[in-house]
Design a protein around this motif. Sequence first.
Motif, mmCIF file in Angstrom:
data_model
loop_
_atom_site.group_PDB
_atom_site.id
_atom_site.type_symbol
_atom_site.label_atom_id
_atom_site.label_comp_id
_atom_site.label_asym_id
_atom_site.label_seq_id
_atom_site.Cartn_x
_atom_site.Cartn_y
_atom_site.Cartn_z
ATOM 1 N N SER A 61 1.025 -0.994 -0.173
ATOM 2 C CA SER A 61 -0.411 -0.317 -0.308
ATOM 3 C C SER A 61 1.061 2.008 0.112
ATOM 4 C CB SER A 61 -1.005 -0.302 1.390
ATOM 5 O OG SER A 61 -0.269 0.328 2.318
ATOM 6 N N LEU A 62 1.720 0.703 0.159
ATOM 7 C CA LEU A 62 2.666 2.285 0.349
ATOM 8 C C LEU A 62 2.916 2.844 -0.842
ATOM 9 C CD1 LEU A 62 5.131 2.216 3.718
ATOM 10 C CD2 LEU A 62 3.279 3.102 3.544
ATOM 11 N N VAL A 63 3.093 1.836 -2.083
ATOM 12 C CA VAL A 63 3.659 2.300 -2.976
ATOM 13 C C VAL A 63 2.909 3.304 -4.053
ATOM 14 C CG1 VAL A 63 3.410 1.009 -5.236
ATOM 15 C CG2 VAL A 63 4.222 -0.326 -3.674
ATOM 16 N N PHE A 64 1.251 3.562 -3.093
ATOM 17 C CA PHE A 64 0.335 3.676 -3.950
ATOM 18 C C PHE A 64 0.776 5.411 -2.755
ATOM 19 C CE2 PHE A 64 -0.638 -0.113 -4.792
ATOM 20 C CZ PHE A 64 -1.248 0.320 -5.993
ATOM 21 N N VAL A 65 1.428 5.759 -1.599
ATOM 22 C CA VAL A 65 0.910 7.095 -1.376
ATOM 23 C C VAL A 65 1.936 7.854 -2.118
ATOM 24 C CG1 VAL A 65 2.109 8.169 0.604
ATOM 25 C CG2 VAL A 65 1.404 5.388 1.383
ATOM 26 N N ASP A 66 0.949 9.471 -2.155
ATOM 27 C CA ASP A 66 1.892 10.053 -3.082
ATOM 28 C C ASP A 66 1.287 11.279 -2.966
ATOM 29 O OD1 ASP A 66 -0.334 10.845 -4.179
ATOM 30 O OD2 ASP A 66 -0.291 10.010 -5.913
ATOM 31 N N PRO A 67 2.212 13.163 -2.716
ATOM 32 C CA PRO A 67 0.767 14.015 -2.405
ATOM 33 C C PRO A 67 -0.023 13.518 -2.043
ATOM 34 C CG PRO A 67 3.245 14.329 -3.415
ATOM 35 C CD PRO A 67 2.757 12.700 -3.802
ATOM 36 N N THR A 68 -1.084 12.945 -2.992
ATOM 37 C CA THR A 68 -2.176 13.404 -3.795
ATOM 38 C C THR A 68 -3.224 12.951 -2.542
ATOM 39 O OG1 THR A 68 -2.218 12.094 -5.492
ATOM 40 C CG2 THR A 68 -2.618 14.470 -5.686
ATOM 41 N N ARG A 69 -2.470 11.712 -1.969
ATOM 42 C CA ARG A 69 -2.957 10.653 -1.325
ATOM 43 C C ARG A 69 -2.288 10.598 0.045
ATOM 44 N NH1 ARG A 69 -3.703 7.401 -6.350
ATOM 45 N NH2 ARG A 69 -0.961 7.581 -6.147
ATOM 46 N N PRO A 70 -1.824 10.889 1.210
ATOM 47 C CA PRO A 70 -0.679 10.936 1.635
ATOM 48 C C PRO A 70 -1.812 10.566 2.699
ATOM 49 C CG PRO A 70 -2.234 13.500 1.834
ATOM 50 C CD PRO A 70 -2.605 12.509 0.693
ATOM 51 N N TRP A 71 -3.643 10.589 3.073
ATOM 52 C CA TRP A 71 -3.593 9.223 3.914
ATOM 53 C C TRP A 71 -3.273 8.068 3.341
ATOM 54 C CZ3 TRP A 71 -7.225 5.859 0.772
ATOM 55 C CH2 TRP A 71 -7.637 6.124 0.036
ATOM 56 N N LEU A 72 -3.066 7.562 2.888
ATOM 57 C CA LEU A 72 -2.709 6.209 2.467
ATOM 58 C C LEU A 72 -0.833 5.759 3.946
ATOM 59 C CD1 LEU A 72 -3.205 5.527 -1.315
ATOM 60 C CD2 LEU A 72 -4.171 5.089 0.081
ATOM 61 N N LEU A 73 -1.126 6.229 4.384
ATOM 62 C CA LEU A 73 -0.058 6.499 5.349
ATOM 63 C C LEU A 73 -0.912 6.188 6.314
ATOM 64 C CD1 LEU A 73 2.978 9.321 5.510
ATOM 65 C CD2 LEU A 73 3.106 6.869 4.856
ATOM 66 N N VAL A 74 -2.064 6.310 6.901
ATOM 67 C CA VAL A 74 -2.871 6.232 7.241
ATOM 68 C C VAL A 74 -3.527 4.348 7.583
ATOM 69 C CG1 VAL A 74 -5.127 6.510 8.761
ATOM 70 C CG2 VAL A 74 -3.649 7.916 8.557
ATOM 71 N N VAL A 75 -3.875 4.411 6.104
ATOM 72 C CA VAL A 75 -4.273 3.091 5.947
ATOM 73 C C VAL A 75 -3.127 1.601 5.989
ATOM 74 C CG1 VAL A 75 -4.706 1.662 3.500
ATOM 75 C CG2 VAL A 75 -5.820 3.854 4.549
ATOM 76 N N SER A 76 -1.880 1.934 5.538
ATOM 77 C CA SER A 76 -0.886 1.277 5.521
ATOM 78 C C SER A 76 -0.673 0.874 7.137
ATOM 79 C CB SER A 76 0.398 2.005 4.591
ATOM 80 O OG SER A 76 2.059 0.874 5.072
#
Length: 186
Positions: A61-76
């Motif tokens: 899931s960290l592959v998809f973290v970028d400035p437009t989706r920082p909330w994916l850090l929480v998902v990860s």
Amino acid sequence: PKFIDDAGIVMSGKSELGIFFMAYAGLALTLRVILRQVPDRRGRRKVLLVGLCLCGFAAFSLVFVDPTRPWLLVVSGLLGGSGHALTWPPLTSLAIERFPRESRGAGVALCFLVVDVGNFAGAPLLGHIAEDISWHALFVAAGSACFVSATFFFCVSVPVWRQRARERQAERAQAVSYTHLRAHET
């Protein structure tokens, strides 16, 4: 933090790394308390497999973290914390049970020594992957390692599960036979 800095991830003045680890550690601690009996009820091997897969999904899931989706850090962080909570207790108990009762302290020491060796060898390797290839390659490598481990562990668990199923079937057959015998005696 280097990945977060390199990727340009900003979460409105919050500590991005802090948010990740709050999600990770908060859920890991909570799930360990709430699900503490699940390995004994469902089977340590099955719980360990779920945990390894969750750790793999966390890394991917960290592959998809970028400035437009920082909330994916929480998902990860939530996936990783869940995986951690479901992996460590059964992994530790499975490793330690191989030692005689009087040597379990040495078993614990050896188990954690293996973890330290993995960190000692794995951290530089993953660091080279991140620096020489990319952060995404590091996350794919880590996630792949989790899924390869889960696949290996599944393969070595199948014979154990089959043996236990045969034992349960034999116990049921014996119980039915005993009940049938008792019914004819009365």
